[in-house]
Write a protein that holds these residues in place. Structure first.
Motif, PDB file in Angstrom:
ATOM      1  N   GLU A   3      67.001  17.563  69.787  1.00 18.64           N
ATOM      2  CA  GLU A   3      67.933  18.717  69.383  1.00 18.64           C
ATOM      3  C   GLU A   3      67.348  19.333  68.006  1.00 18.64           C
ATOM      4  OE1 GLU A   3      70.313  19.997  70.749  1.00 18.64           O
ATOM      5  OE2 GLU A   3      70.884  18.678  72.382  1.00 18.64           O
ATOM      6  N   PRO A   4      66.694  20.370  68.172  1.00 17.29           N
ATOM      7  CA  PRO A   4      66.314  21.221  66.981  1.00 17.29           C
ATOM      8  C   PRO A   4      67.022  21.233  65.769  1.00 17.29           C
ATOM      9  CG  PRO A   4      66.088  22.676  68.769  1.00 17.29           C
ATOM     10  CD  PRO A   4      66.910  21.565  69.389  1.00 17.29           C
ATOM     11  N   CYS A   5      68.565  21.124  66.206  1.00 22.30           N
ATOM     12  CA  CYS A   5      69.336  21.401  64.660  1.00 22.30           C
ATOM     13  C   CYS A   5      69.390  20.223  64.005  1.00 22.30           C
ATOM     14  CB  CYS A   5      70.730  21.668  65.206  1.00 22.30           C
ATOM     15  SG  CYS A   5      71.489  20.357  66.325  1.00 22.30           S
ATOM     16  N   ALA A   6      68.703  19.131  64.542  1.00 17.39           N
ATOM     17  CA  ALA A   6      68.675  17.828  63.656  1.00 17.39           C
ATOM     18  C   ALA A   6      68.156  18.013  62.260  1.00 17.39           C
ATOM     19  CB  ALA A   6      68.054  16.709  64.563  1.00 17.39           C
ATOM     20  N   ASP A   7      67.018  18.993  62.311  1.00 22.60           N
ATOM     21  CA  ASP A   7      66.246  18.953  61.044  1.00 22.60           C
ATOM     22  C   ASP A   7      66.710  20.065  60.090  1.00 22.60           C
ATOM     23  OD1 ASP A   7      64.178  17.535  62.035  1.00 22.60           O
ATOM     24  OD2 ASP A   7      63.182  19.266  63.088  1.00 22.60           O
ATOM     25  N   ARG A   8      67.899  20.740  60.575  1.00 24.58           N
ATOM     26  CA  ARG A   8      68.641  21.537  59.645  1.00 24.58           C
ATOM     27  C   ARG A   8      69.774  21.031  58.963  1.00 24.58           C
ATOM     28  NH1 ARG A   8      70.035  25.274  63.422  1.00 24.58           N
ATOM     29  NH2 ARG A   8      68.598  24.920  64.914  1.00 24.58           N
ATOM     30  N   CYS A   9      69.992  19.487  59.306  1.00 26.42           N
ATOM     31  CA  CYS A   9      71.010  18.869  58.789  1.00 26.42           C
ATOM     32  C   CYS A   9      70.644  18.166  57.464  1.00 26.42           C
ATOM     33  CB  CYS A   9      71.597  17.891  59.662  1.00 26.42           C
ATOM     34  SG  CYS A   9      72.501  18.865  61.064  1.00 26.42           S
ATOM     35  N   GLU A  10      71.573  17.800  56.417  1.00 26.72           N
ATOM     36  CA  GLU A  10      71.039  17.146  55.427  1.00 26.72           C
ATOM     37  C   GLU A  10      72.408  16.444  54.656  1.00 26.72           C
ATOM     38  OE1 GLU A  10      69.449  19.552  51.311  1.00 26.72           O
ATOM     39  OE2 GLU A  10      69.331  20.623  53.119  1.00 26.72           O
ATOM     40  N   HIS A  11      72.241  15.266  54.289  1.00 27.76           N
ATOM     41  CA  HIS A  11      73.341  14.575  53.489  1.00 27.76           C
ATOM     42  C   HIS A  11      72.815  14.680  52.281  1.00 27.76           C
ATOM     43  CE1 HIS A  11      74.782  10.411  52.216  1.00 27.76           C
ATOM     44  NE2 HIS A  11      75.717  11.300  51.984  1.00 27.76           N
ATOM     45  N   VAL A  12      74.071  15.147  51.513  1.00 23.26           N
ATOM     46  CA  VAL A  12      74.129  15.368  50.101  1.00 23.26           C
ATOM     47  C   VAL A  12      74.845  14.254  49.337  1.00 23.26           C
ATOM     48  CG1 VAL A  12      74.765  16.918  48.054  1.00 23.26           C
ATOM     49  CG2 VAL A  12      73.733  17.933  50.167  1.00 23.26           C
ATOM     50  N   GLY A  13      74.346  13.306  49.052  1.00 27.41           N
ATOM     51  CA  GLY A  13      75.172  12.207  48.561  1.00 27.41           C
ATOM     52  C   GLY A  13      75.550  12.140  47.225  1.00 27.41           C
TER      53      GLY A  13
END
Ligand code: ARG
Length: 582
Positions: free
Chosen positions: A357-367
């Motif tokens: 799924e290409p959208c995987a690279d557009r997700c980001e965790h901001v901890g």
């Protein structure tokens, strides 16, 4: 004009470097005598195959004659130091801040891009404690920053409204629930029965040593997932009454979510996720559960379905990413969630990546880190948990006392309503700032003395500075307070402090952009703090109202106005309201 951009272009023409690289290299010398900007030439030495001081010397020569925004270019050791034309700088910057119809730092950097900011996401039936304060405050600030930079920002609240704990709550409510209490103090009542459930669960054990209550709770949850009426009805009550409490906090902070799809919303999308993973041959059985192995990512396997066939947190998150991609076609999807969930998000993104799924690279965790009081941690089980709303109330109460005392000392008879309104904004500001003043991954130890220090690195200090500048403008006559900066010789105000102040304001837009790229609102907090410190220094050094010279008086007032604009915008980006009087 953008002085740094101009200067970078100039240097770039004389070297083989791009303007962006030059911009990156440029520094501010530690002492103003050395210049206003410096190019450390040792960074060029390798490619130019020359000694840094030689490079600096040659560049200084090549740049003659100087453009009119520079007054001097000087080689000092391995540095090339630039002195900018301060009069021009001051004139340009103040005029542009005051003439612009847009707030300082507004840009269209993010134009055409959709960013989803998921934040807050509290759990239904659990207190909205100060840990949720972190995600809520940080998330809203980030959303405001992205709005400011022209992104199409969506605020999402992934409510924790599902999971086995609801089985427990249903069983507990059927046994010990009190309808009246549920209406009066919803979350306290739900918490009471939840704690009771855990106490009792250890007592009632069947002949196989299994807790009877735990078993009942699992069954109740299964019925809930299957859509059984009684369970669904109770669950939606819990959700409803909890939201009433959460909304109190959101309203107070001026937060409006675009979407409140909780975990439950995704539960019926899990079969499709499971199907998709199966089709791609990614599902494996492990101890009865269905998992996706993530060895190649150096991560433990991600459980998709538990052995009893029920879904879990992670599967709902995978469904949520796919849903969001379909719904918003996002460019970025960021999760403002505490650092303890770092592994969880890595797994989610890895499963999606593995599924192609290409959208995987557009997700980001901001901890972010944890919040504690000096006397210890906060936990739900022990019941010793501090609700964010109670913390707000406490801060507002304490602030009110300070404001009232200050007003009395000044001989200012502010009405009770005025004091209340100010105390609300300053008290909340004080709390919000604590979460935003440092890098987000740092843990916070909450100390009242620090929170409400009106001279410290606090929101009250910034709000106070703003109010002070506003009060000067109120005391000035109308003509002086509204003079058009382009008709004035603003350079009259020039000295080291005012120059540094104007420069700090000129750097404000960049601070906002840096804050966005690092997802670190503290970079804005730090910049407006610098502006406030310099403004107070200016205020202490230079008279503003009591001077004969009209040009000088009006020019200094223009500086006050510019500072007000920048401070107000900066505070707003942190979610904090400015106050006109304090
Ligand atoms: N409800 C969770 C908690 O309070 C946080 C949810 C985070 N967001 C997510 N998409 N998993 O711990």
């Amino acid at each position: 004009m953008d002085f740094v951009a101009e200067l970078s272009t100039l240097i770039s023409q004389e070297t083989d470097l791009s303007t962006d690289i030059v911009k990156d290299f440029l520094e501010v010398p530690p002492q103003p005598e050395l210049g206003d900007y410096a190019l450390p030439c040792f960074k060029l030495a390798k490619t130019m195959r020359k000694a840094p001081n030689l490079i600096a010397e040659e560049l200084a020569e090549k740049m003659q004659p100087l453009p009119d925004y520079l007054t001097e270019v000087r080689q000092t050791g391995g540095y090339l130091n630039f002195f900018i034309n301060r009069s021009r700088f001051i004139q340009d910057e103040i005029t542009s801040i005051l003439h612009s119809e847009q707030e300082p730092g507004v840009s269209d950097l993010g134009k055409g891009q959709t960013i989803l900011v998921e934040f807050s996401s509290p759990n239904i039936a659990k207190p909205f404690h100060i840990g949720h304060g972190f995600t809520t405050i940080l998330g809203e600030s980030l959303a405001r920053i992205y709005d400011h930079l022209g992104y199409d920002t969506k605020r999402l609240n992934h409510l924790g409204d599902y999971g086995t704990q609801f089985g427990k709550l249903i069983v507990a409510y059927d046994r010990w629930g009190n309808e009246e209490e549920l209406l009066r103090e919803p979350i306290d009542e739900l918490l009471r029965i939840y704690v009771k459930f855990h106490d009792e669960a250890e007592q009632e054990i069947d002949e196989k040593g299994v807790s009877i209550l735990e078993k009942e709770a699992r069954e109740a949850f299964q019925r809930l997932e299957a859509g059984a009426e009684h369970e669904t009805q109770l669950w939606s009550r819990f959700r409803e009454v909890s939201l009433i409490e959460f909304n109190r906090v959101y309203d107070r902070l001026g937060i409006k979510f675009d979407n409140l799809n909780g975990e439950s919303f995704y539960s019926d999308q899990i079969p499709a996720v499971v199907e998709m993973l199966k089709e791609k041959n990614l599902l494996e059985e492990s101890e009865g559960a269905q998992v996706v192995r993530l060895d190649e990512f150096n991560l433990p396997p991600c459980i998709i379905l538990k052995s009893d066939g029920t879904t879990i947190y992670a599967s709902r998150d995978i469904a949520a990413v796919l849903y969001r991609d379909k719904t918003w076609n996002f460019n970025r999807n960021i999760y403002v969630v505490g650092l303890p969930q770092q592994l969880h998000f890595k797994q989610i993104f890895a499963v999606l990546k593995k599924a192609g799924e290409p959208c995987a690279d557009r997700c980001e965790h901001v901890g972010f880190g944890t919040v504690k009081f000096p006397d210890g941690a906060l936990s739900t089980r022990s019941g010793k948990v501090i609700k964010l709303d109670d913390l707000f109330a406490e801060a507002v109460k304490k602030t009110r006392q300070i404001i009232e005392t200050n007003a009395t000392e000044r001989g200012d008879d502010m009405s009770a309503e005025t004091i209340d309104a100010i105390a609300e904004k300053v008290g909340l500001g004080a709390i919000l700032y604590i979460f935003l003043k440092n890098g987000r991954e740092r843990d916070i130890v909450f100390k009242w003395e620090e929170v409400l220090d009106f001279d410290g690195d606090t929101a009250p200090y910034l709000q106070y500075t703003y109010a002070r500048a506003k009060s000067i403008l109120r005391r000035a006559n109308e003509v002086d307070a509204t003079a058009d900066p382009s008709t004035l010789e603003l350079a009259a105000i020039e000295n080291d402090t005012t120059f540094q102040l104007v420069r700090a304001m000129a750097d404000f837009p960049e601070a906002i952009q840096n804050a966005a790229s690092a997802n670190e609102p503290f970079m804005i907090a730090r910049q407006i703090n610098l502006i406030a410190r310099l403004f107070n220094k200016f205020y202490n050094n230079d008279s503003i109202l009591n001077i004969e010279d009209t040009n000088l008086r009006q020019s200094r007032l223009c500086l006050c106005r510019a500072v007000c604009r920048v401070l107000k915008t900066g505070l707003n980006l942190l979610g904090i309201e400015a106050v006109e009087k304090m």
